[in-house]
Scaffold this motif. Structure first.
Motif, PDB file in Angstrom:
ATOM      1  N   ARG A 122       3.877   2.640  -8.431  1.00 26.21           N
ATOM      2  CA  ARG A 122       5.167   2.128  -7.964  1.00 26.21           C
ATOM      3  C   ARG A 122       6.295   2.901  -8.649  1.00 26.21           C
ATOM      4  O   ARG A 122       6.285   3.054  -9.873  1.00 26.21           O
ATOM      5  N   CYS A 123       7.230   3.379  -7.888  1.00 26.75           N
ATOM      6  CA  CYS A 123       8.390   4.059  -8.446  1.00 26.75           C
ATOM      7  C   CYS A 123       9.251   3.009  -9.143  1.00 26.75           C
ATOM      8  O   CYS A 123       9.643   2.014  -8.537  1.00 26.75           O
ATOM      9  N   ALA A 124       9.539   3.233 -10.422  1.00 28.36           N
ATOM     10  CA  ALA A 124      10.328   2.272 -11.189  1.00 28.36           C
ATOM     11  C   ALA A 124      11.817   2.354 -10.872  1.00 28.36           C
ATOM     12  O   ALA A 124      12.578   1.496 -11.289  1.00 28.36           O
ATOM     13  N   ALA A 125      12.220   3.369 -10.111  1.00 32.02           N
ATOM     14  CA  ALA A 125      13.629   3.503  -9.739  1.00 32.02           C
ATOM     15  C   ALA A 125      13.936   2.830  -8.409  1.00 32.02           C
ATOM     16  O   ALA A 125      14.968   2.188  -8.263  1.00 32.02           O
ATOM     17  N   CYS A 126      13.038   2.977  -7.434  1.00 26.74           N
ATOM     18  CA  CYS A 126      13.352   2.473  -6.088  1.00 26.74           C
ATOM     19  C   CYS A 126      12.285   1.557  -5.488  1.00 26.74           C
ATOM     20  O   CYS A 126      12.505   0.992  -4.428  1.00 26.74           O
ATOM     21  N   GLY A 127      11.125   1.419  -6.126  1.00 25.01           N
ATOM     22  CA  GLY A 127      10.082   0.528  -5.625  1.00 25.01           C
ATOM     23  C   GLY A 127       9.098   1.161  -4.664  1.00 25.01           C
ATOM     24  O   GLY A 127       8.172   0.495  -4.198  1.00 25.01           O
ATOM     25  N   HIS A 128       9.247   2.439  -4.358  1.00 23.06           N
ATOM     26  CA  HIS A 128       8.333   3.134  -3.440  1.00 23.06           C
ATOM     27  C   HIS A 128       6.895   3.013  -3.952  1.00 23.06           C
ATOM     28  O   HIS A 128       6.628   3.264  -5.122  1.00 23.06           O
ATOM     29  N   ILE A 129       5.992   2.617  -3.066  1.00 20.25           N
ATOM     30  CA  ILE A 129       4.576   2.539  -3.415  1.00 20.25           C
ATOM     31  C   ILE A 129       3.876   3.786  -2.883  1.00 20.25           C
ATOM     32  O   ILE A 129       3.967   4.101  -1.700  1.00 20.25           O
ATOM     33  N   GLY A 130       3.205   4.488  -3.782  1.00 21.71           N
ATOM     34  CA  GLY A 130       2.460   5.693  -3.426  1.00 21.71           C
ATOM     35  C   GLY A 130       1.092   5.659  -4.083  1.00 21.71           C
ATOM     36  O   GLY A 130       0.820   4.831  -4.958  1.00 21.71           O
ATOM     37  N   CYS A 131       0.237   6.569  -3.662  1.00 21.60           N
ATOM     38  CA  CYS A 131      -1.111   6.619  -4.225  1.00 21.60           C
ATOM     39  C   CYS A 131      -1.132   7.445  -5.512  1.00 21.60           C
ATOM     40  O   CYS A 131      -0.288   8.308  -5.742  1.00 21.60           O
ATOM     41  N   GLY A 169       0.814  -1.206   0.000  1.00 19.18           N
ATOM     42  CA  GLY A 169       0.000   0.000   0.000  1.00 19.18           C
ATOM     43  C   GLY A 169       0.840   1.246   0.000  1.00 19.18           C
ATOM     44  O   GLY A 169       2.081   1.185   0.110  1.00 19.18           O
ATOM     45  N   CYS A 170       0.195   2.383  -0.104  1.00 21.64           N
ATOM     46  CA  CYS A 170       0.888   3.668  -0.120  1.00 21.64           C
ATOM     47  C   CYS A 170       1.629   3.876   1.200  1.00 21.64           C
ATOM     48  O   CYS A 170       1.027   3.878   2.273  1.00 21.64           O
ATOM     49  N   VAL A 171       2.937   4.042   1.084  1.00 20.65           N
ATOM     50  CA  VAL A 171       3.791   4.189   2.262  1.00 20.65           C
ATOM     51  C   VAL A 171       3.316   5.343   3.142  1.00 20.65           C
ATOM     52  O   VAL A 171       3.156   5.190   4.363  1.00 20.65           O
ATOM     53  N   GLU A 172       3.101   6.506   2.539  1.00 20.78           N
ATOM     54  CA  GLU A 172       2.725   7.689   3.312  1.00 20.78           C
ATOM     55  C   GLU A 172       1.320   7.590   3.892  1.00 20.78           C
ATOM     56  O   GLU A 172       1.099   7.974   5.050  1.00 20.78           O
ATOM     57  N   GLY A 183      -5.133   8.939   4.637  1.00 16.31           N
ATOM     58  CA  GLY A 183      -4.889   7.534   4.978  1.00 16.31           C
ATOM     59  C   GLY A 183      -5.509   6.511   4.062  1.00 16.31           C
ATOM     60  O   GLY A 183      -5.553   5.335   4.401  1.00 16.31           O
ATOM     61  N   TRP A 184      -5.969   6.920   2.885  1.00 14.74           N
ATOM     62  CA  TRP A 184      -6.528   5.956   1.933  1.00 14.74           C
ATOM     63  C   TRP A 184      -6.193   6.387   0.514  1.00 14.74           C
ATOM     64  O   TRP A 184      -5.793   7.514   0.281  1.00 14.74           O
TER      65      TRP A 184
END
Length: 125
Positions: A43-52, A25-28, A36-37
């Protein structure tokens, strides 16, 4: 979608195929930043960070991409296999990123369960 410059034998700067997703899910959003939803996940294609996504109230995916200087966002939705370059406003196809390619199919969109308001459609961008 545009023809892709992304090919297995010719990776482009800004995409790390080995970067694993940061979670389901969205990290932040999960950390309490914003409402919160989310509507959909990116998904960031450079580092894998999941965001909304940008339709979500907090738009964490694009915010991360801009702040980190990581221009490529991939869909993290089941059945979708595309990337978006926030600098050029173009779609790309063909990059295979580390598994998993999407959040679990059992996870609802919008999500996460228990956090989505009943009138969620009114909060989309």
């Amino acid at each position: 979608m545009a023809d892709s410059p992304i090919r297995g034998d010719s990776p482009i700067r800004g995409i790390d195929p080995s970067a694993r997703p940061s979670g389901d899910g969205c990290v932040e959003c999960l950390a309490g930043d914003g409402p919160g939803w989310w509507f959909h996940l990116r998904r960031c294609a450079a580092c894998g960070h999941i965001g909304c996504c940008d339709s979500s109230p907090a738009q964490h995916g694009t915010r991360h991409a801009r702040e980190a200087g990581h221009p490529f966002l991939a869909s993290f939705e089941p059945g979708e296999a595309w990337l978006w370059n926030i600098d050029t406003d173009q779609y790309y196809e063909g990059a295979e990123l580390a598994e998993p390619a999407a959040h679990p199919t059992s996870q609802p969109a919008p999500g996460p369960p228990g956090k989505v308001p009943a009138d969620w459609q009114l909060h989309l961008h």
